[in-house]
Write an enzyme that holds these catalytic residues in place. Structure first.
Site, PDB file in Angstrom:
ATOM      1  N   CYS A 151      26.158 -30.534 -45.644  1.00  0.00           N
ATOM      2  CA  CYS A 151      26.180 -29.778 -44.382  1.00  0.00           C
ATOM      3  C   CYS A 151      26.616 -30.626 -43.184  1.00  0.00           C
ATOM      4  O   CYS A 151      27.248 -30.134 -42.247  1.00  0.00           O
ATOM      5  CB  CYS A 151      24.798 -29.191 -44.082  1.00  0.00           C
ATOM      6  N   HIS A 194      28.407 -29.547 -39.641  1.00  0.00           N
ATOM      7  CA  HIS A 194      27.420 -29.155 -38.620  1.00  0.00           C
ATOM      8  C   HIS A 194      26.877 -30.333 -37.837  1.00  0.00           C
ATOM      9  O   HIS A 194      26.200 -30.142 -36.830  1.00  0.00           O
ATOM     10  CB  HIS A 194      26.264 -28.389 -39.282  1.00  0.00           C
ATOM     11  N   HIS A 234      40.563 -35.715 -34.484  1.00  0.00           N
ATOM     12  CA  HIS A 234      40.355 -35.857 -35.918  1.00  0.00           C
ATOM     13  C   HIS A 234      41.242 -36.971 -36.479  1.00  0.00           C
ATOM     14  O   HIS A 234      40.816 -38.103 -36.596  1.00  0.00           O
ATOM     15  CB  HIS A 234      40.660 -34.506 -36.550  1.00  0.00           C
ATOM     16  N   HIS A 290      46.080 -30.543 -39.209  1.00  0.00           N
ATOM     17  CA  HIS A 290      45.510 -31.669 -39.968  1.00  0.00           C
ATOM     18  C   HIS A 290      46.673 -32.577 -40.388  1.00  0.00           C
ATOM     19  O   HIS A 290      47.195 -32.483 -41.492  1.00  0.00           O
ATOM     20  CB  HIS A 290      44.750 -31.173 -41.197  1.00  0.00           C
TER      21      HIS A 290
END
Lengths: 588, 588
Positions: B90, B94, B370, B414
């Site tokens: 997770c 998150h 990212h 990406h």
């Protein structure tokens, strides 16, 4: 009188120093200070049974952490009250997150090991190591102490963050730049105006240096910690312990607040950009909570850029969740603010040339950076890491650490901005007195002319005792004044020592400023000498409790004799005084 | 096949991309994607019932927070298990502190409002917005889901910090610099060596580009995210998702690990200093937890300086407690590392000239930074703020933001490091594919020669579908390869699209790489094209589950035909492949 090493004053001196609860016994001296003396001292502390007065966190509710088996619980009301007491009485030394700083850490691992009874006794009776005797001094009731013990056995709540949204909500431009005068509208001699913190009323008094009359009283944040001037001298910036910044336009008649903002929950420092070409452009304020600083527009206090100071300690490189922002000084050699981060021991050079692409140089210095000032050339910045008995020196021109001065520094240096003068033998020096002992350290500041003396303690004077907050002189003076307001001896606390700079080997003279004030009640703590514009007078606050009368005493610097006493019922708990010219030009 | 907009893959692709759980429906497309398809997709996901396999936090116990009235409690064992599941499944989306990032925030305020039943259903069945169907996919049992719901109703535990003391405890110099060879001791053609992540075994395989043989397999951290070369090409640095960095000396025979360190609990990025005069001097690693980076000695990985990234978000200037370090790239124009901080959206230029007085320039870009790479001149750095459909461009020479490219960027770019080539019409461009849609955005990168096209999307190609992780080309190639390993359609996931750069208006060719591998079992996800030294071959991983056979397929770039298949029982879950020459020289 000398050698008072035990000091325990919390939450009282935030207006001029930072709240301190220190005791630094010299070797073999601890036994000289019986517990009775501590009790005595705390009884004389202004203030009585605890009365919440400053609920700075009321608008920012803090969630109560969950309970653990075997740990006493608090009702929601109890939690609110305990949180408030902790913030006002304990956080200054132990930290909001209880990680410790000047005071010991109070994490639950520690408090639960100590246990209920130990904690209760400790809070009630204090300790020779500097913990105030909150119970026997009458400042906290038995019920309060029981509450605080239970509170400490539970996890500390984390106060809310205070980001751009919260700041903007509190930001007010009371008089827009376009609506302000284009020239000075009053007859004040601004260069000789004094901004005086009235600690317990949340005000500053502007006092005319010539007539010694109060020009106006301005509502500010609580316990204004410092006053700073914009580079032009037009704007006076003050910051309260509650992190409220007020910007006062000295050109208006009378001077009045034109912008205000709250930048956090607890704060100590404000400054403005002073580099040539950047005068009055930016203001900056640093906060204790949240641990961060904010760069603001110099005309309006509009918050522009917030930078957080959480990070790694300089020595162990361990994460610290609450590295508080102590002193901030504007560089004259680069478009930078010099931001001192207490718990991590880092000096940040914050370049404000391009705040969208903010460049910060982080100089590792020493933990517990506190306050400091520039040398007489304004090139070097000297700052005390007070709990480490160290003065860090940085070269603001090269942006590097010049030296960590350790040898010869006394116990817990507290320079304020320090005092610069030319030593008859060693050339230019910068001086600091100490909270923890009676010495005044003189540090050589002239690497060109006096390379052997540079960044070493060239001489250590012996003053009246520990508990000193400020030393003071002026380029036109040959006196070095040393206050001792936190000394537990009333006679010492209410007088100052003055050295003759040309004969530093001679004994100091004691000037009984408290007595000279004509006040008879109270401890009459004498604090923070401040010179007038031309260096002919030095002003001292005679600081009593909120319900008692205080005063300002003006001495003739040459003769060291009384020149005037300023007494006024509006002059409640005066502490820091800031002469406009000297503050603007970093003359100290 | 095109237009697959719903992607929900968590914890699977950390070896090559960052763990993602994304779904970015195009306008009106949500209805096209019934729940049944989601279920189908998750059934095909490698892995079965949850088995804790990576207890990275075992050595760093996390204290269970206190309980609250009305909130279900967990036993200590349950808490440990739930914490571990959360971290592995997770946290990637998150956040460790549940503040949300690519996934929604899961603070207790939110989870308690949603309530037990809602959470249970959500975890069991997933959502079209990208939440995996952990229950119906069989990856979590009913008991696991019940546990996770109860866990989410409680406060998130805060994982431990990982400072200098912790790092030094894990730091090992296995072969001291003095004991290492002074010249290359093996016959390997290092420039054509590939470092291949074997994701699920915690290893890298070094594969000779000529013979296609495995030279050696080296034990590393878990799920190595990237391989990087020191500027000289001698040292290979790899970093696992568990934040273990291994430094492999390619001059030894066979190459072997000479130093290792754990720099935190979860990580993605490692890099070395590449500025002229600073080659091989420093290494740097960035971590997801704690949110920080560390500069290390380039010969030994000795940790030297840790800097924390906690701070204010770029847009709201609100404090974020967990701003993770995503991509790090070395500048060729300044002695700087370019450190991308995800949650705050800040690009840090970390100057390593004087790490004792560390200077960092913080460029505000866009949240959720990212991955990214340099343009062909290596002056500009382009990085995707993927959850904001933005590519930020910075000028590494001036240290400023050049542009935030938003228009024409597709859903959730990406780029990996992106792909640079000369567009026949628009000149030099940099390309990125997208997780969230089928497009490939080409951004002009030549402000001098093609000022009108610079930092705008000059063309948007349509590929096979969403779920792309990497595009690839080479200076000597005229092919642009686009993978789609995360596309829920198996045919799309197991093939690649290739465009003719000279005829970008023509349809792409589909190359069935999965089929070409000769493997018959598994989804055969085809991922991450990587060129050999001279640009004549492109290598793709055919990535299956841990218990299934995987392979590497080598294509002749000119003919697009099969040249070789590398199958070896040691080649378990190969994902990222890094050619030494291309990686060292930032050729992509």
């Amino acid at each position: 009188m000398r050698g008072i090493q035990h000091l325990a004053v919390a939450g009282l001196v935030a207006g001029i120093g930072l709240a301190v609860a220190l005791a630094v016994p010299g070797a073999g001296r601890a036994a000289e200070q019986p517990g009775a003396k501590m009790l005595e001292k705390h009884k004389t502390t202004p203030g009585g049974q605890y009365q919440p007065s400053l609920d700075v966190m009321k608008e920012h509710p803090i969630e109560q952490p969950g309970s653990k088996p075997g740990v006493p619980t608090l009702t929601a009301d109890e939690f609110q009250k305990a949180k408030q007491i902790y913030f006002e009485r304990c956080a200054g030394c132990h930290g909001v997150l209880r990680k410790g700083a000047t005071g010991k850490p109070l994490t639950t691992k520690i408090t639960r090991e100590l246990g209920y009874d130990h904690l209760k006794n400790f809070i009630t009776y204090g300790s020779p190591a500097g913990m105030p005797n909150w119970g026997t001094s009458g400042q906290l009731s038995d019920a309060d102490i029981d509450l605080m013990v239970r509170y400490l056995l539970n996890e500390p709540p984390v106060p809310p963050e205070f980001g751009m949204a919260e700041m903007r909500e509190t930001w007010k431009v009371l008089v827009k730049p376009a609506d302000r005068p284009t020239r000075k509208m009053n007859d004040l001699d601004l260069d000789n105006l004094f901004s005086v913190t009235l600690r317990d009323t949340g005000e500053v008094a502007l006092i005319d240096g010539g007539s010694k009359k109060i020009v106006t009283i301005i509502k500010t944040g609580y316990a204004v910690h410092i006053s700073r001037l914009s580079a032009s001298g037009r704007y006076l910036m003050v910051i309260g312990r509650d992190a409220k910044v007020d910007m006062i336009d000295l050109w208006m008649n009378p001077p009045q607040t034109v912008a205000e903002i709250k930048v956090g929950l607890e704060a100590r420092s404000v400054e403005t950009s002073k580099m040539k070409g950047w005068e009055d452009r930016y203001a900056i304020a640093g906060t204790y909570w949240p641990p961060q600083f904010v760069i603001m527009d110099g005309d309006t206090l509009e918050p522009l850029k917030i930078a957080n100071t959480r990070g790694m300690t300089v020595d162990e490189q361990a994460y610290h969740p609450e590295p508080r922002v102590a002193a901030i000084v504007a560089s004259h050699y680069r478009p930078e603010f010099i931001v001192n981060v207490k718990e991590t021991g880092k000096i940040l050079l914050v370049n404000y040339q391009d705040i969208e692409n903010l460049t910060i140089t982080e100089i590792g210095a020493e933990r517990f950076l506190h306050d400091g000032g520039l040398d007489s050339t304004k090139r070097y910045f000297l700052v005390a890491a007070n709990a480490r008995n160290t003065v860090a020196v940085i070269d603001t021109k090269t942006g590097k650490l010049a030296k960590l001065v350790r040898e010869g520094i006394g116990q817990t240096p507290h320079p304020g901005r320090g005092a610069n003068f030319v030593h008859p033998k060693f050339g230019p020096v910068w001086a600091t007195s100490h909270l923890g002992d009676e010495t005044v350290a003189l540090i050589g500041t002239d690497p060109q002319g006096h390379p052997d003396q540079a960044w070493t303690v060239v001489q250590s004077l012996e003053g009246q005792g520990g508990g000193s907050l400020f030393v003071k002189t002026h380029p036109k003076s040959r006196n070095l004044w040393v206050d001792t307001p936190l000394n537990p001896d009333e006679g010492t606390a209410s007088s100052v020592a003055v050295f003759d700079i040309d004969h530093l080997d001679k004994p100091y003279e004691v000037v009984p400023v408290g007595e000279m004030s004509g006040l008879s009640a109270g401890v009459r703590r004498v604090v923070q000498g401040e010179y007038n514009r031309d260096g002919s007078e030095i002003w001292f606050s005679v600081w009593n409790g909120k319900e008692q009368e205080s005063a300002i005493v003006v001495l003739d610097d040459k003769t060291r004799k009384l020149k005037a006493v300023i007494r006024d019922k509006r002059l409640v708990t005066p502490t820091g005084k800031f002469n406009v010219f000297n503050t603007k030009n970093d003359v100290y």
